[in-house]
Write an enzyme that holds these catalytic residues in place. Sequence first.
Site, PDB file in Angstrom:
ATOM      1  N   GLU A 142       0.880  -1.169   0.000  1.00  0.00           N
ATOM      2  CA  GLU A 142       0.000   0.000   0.000  1.00  0.00           C
ATOM      3  C   GLU A 142       0.912   1.211   0.000  1.00  0.00           C
ATOM      4  O   GLU A 142       1.587   1.497   0.991  1.00  0.00           O
ATOM      5  CB  GLU A 142      -0.915   0.022   1.227  1.00  0.00           C
ATOM      6  CG  GLU A 142      -1.915   1.170   1.178  1.00  0.00           C
ATOM      7  CD  GLU A 142      -2.216   1.730   2.544  1.00  0.00           C
ATOM      8  OE1 GLU A 142      -1.970   2.958   2.731  1.00  0.00           O
ATOM      9  OE2 GLU A 142      -2.682   0.992   3.410  1.00  0.00           O
TER      10      GLU A 142
ATOM     11  N   CYS B 264      -2.591   8.313   4.004  1.00  0.00           N
ATOM     12  CA  CYS B 264      -2.419   7.742   2.666  1.00  0.00           C
ATOM     13  C   CYS B 264      -3.653   7.960   1.808  1.00  0.00           C
ATOM     14  O   CYS B 264      -3.587   7.839   0.581  1.00  0.00           O
ATOM     15  CB  CYS B 264      -2.080   6.267   2.763  1.00  0.00           C
ATOM     16  SG  CYS B 264      -3.295   5.291   3.679  1.00  0.00           S
TER      17      CYS B 264
END
Length: 518
Positions: A259, A298
């Site tokens: 990720e 994020c």
Amino acid sequence: MTTPLRSYAAGRWYTAPDTESGIVVSDAVTGDPVAVVSSSGLDMGAVRDHATGLGGPALRELTFPQRAGLLKALAGYLKERRPAYYALSHRTGATLYDSKFDVDGGIGVLSAYAGIGARGLPDDTVLTVDEPHPLGRGGGFAGRHLAVSRPGVAVQINAYNFPVWGMLEKLAPAVLAGVPSIVKPATPTAFLTELVVRDVIGSGILPEGALQLVCGSVGDLLDQLGPQDSVAFTGSAATGRRLRGNSTVLGETVRFTVEADSLNCSVLGPDAGPGTPEFDLYVAQLVTEMAVKAGQKCTAIRRALVPSEYVPAVVEAVADRLDQVVVGNPTSAGVTMGALAGLAQREDVRTAVRTLANGARIVVGDPEKVDPVDADPTRGAFLAPILLVADDPARTEPHDVEAFGPVSTVIGYDSVDGAIATAARGRGSLAASVITTDPQFARRVVRGLGPWHGRVLVLDRDSAPESTGHGSPMPTLLHGGPGRAGGGAELGGLESVRHHMQVVAVQGSPAVLAAVSR
């Protein structure tokens, strides 16, 4: 002396013998030393063997509901200790709201997976993936798929922005799948992860070997892995590529998910102009995503895509709201945005903003100037919110460069296809949002964004009261994204549990299939 962080490995708390050569981690607010981090001398082979030899077998003996019971008990245990986590979280630069987002969010993931295991999985150690498929004309031969726990270890390398949630969101599905975890927190905020792990180990809830902690470098841990192991990495795309290229990871076909950094976008619909509730929702959401965790998420909005004729109005409205953001010591009254995780992180953001400014103009804030409340701007990692506007659609910087902080760029579009194409220039993102009341606009944009995003939120006045927001991953939904975002996935309900298991096709008589399936 600065306190050395300890790793929990092979059944004991380990302090590196040469902490003098370790990395000193400082308070993000005051600049004072907090801890020194080093894993030198740690036998990574013994760490893996402890997980696979003790933790894994103990977890695999338990049924799914029993594993869910561990997660439920752990959530309750950690919930009672939240005040200590909040207090230490302030030293990462987080406000109380930020800390709750991290701590409570992580504990919530434990509870969510406890629910999945208790209500949605069988009282067994094997998952039946599907019903039997007849493979013969007489009904005496069939096949079906089962998912079985892998006798390996889940290595979890986490980012600095969510030292609690980032760990627990990976730990929960691994425990439910019957796989032990080795957690490697990011160094700048590892002291908060260590405190939580200390409590987890002290609780005695998880079997010994089910959770180990490596504070510092992973050393040669990846070289110790085998084909039953997995690695889940959260961080920069460059680091992810380097780790994924490890010769053992490649040679042993170790499951590796990433990720990575992500240029997430939010699209304002043409129907949601100034004066509409949706316009106000758009502006409020953008400012929230810039300010929460000082933009160190994020999933934060890096690109604000708005109809070209609305750009001036959006900039004015966002500027007005940003003017109300109070930057400073997160423990001081009235402060609404704290510091970045450290001075190195602030310099990274400043460098990124300077690059972005080659392709956009700064309309709010100054990356070199900040006046924090009750804090020294030269010692604390403070940064004022920065809003840019990209006037030239041909420039690549807004679509290539992520400033991992309170920074966003407004970009105009002139058509639905133009908005979709602009979003796709980010080459893959974790999250996008679409703010509109027009179902047809939503339909076209969601379908256009889908190939490039892991999650899309559609927001309007009806869903807003219950919406969890653009930047909040949900345990039961996919958290990951294609392309630049890494191509991996965290969370995702049952799918993230299956990630730690092996699906096997079994063929035989109906009686045999029934026997091996229960």
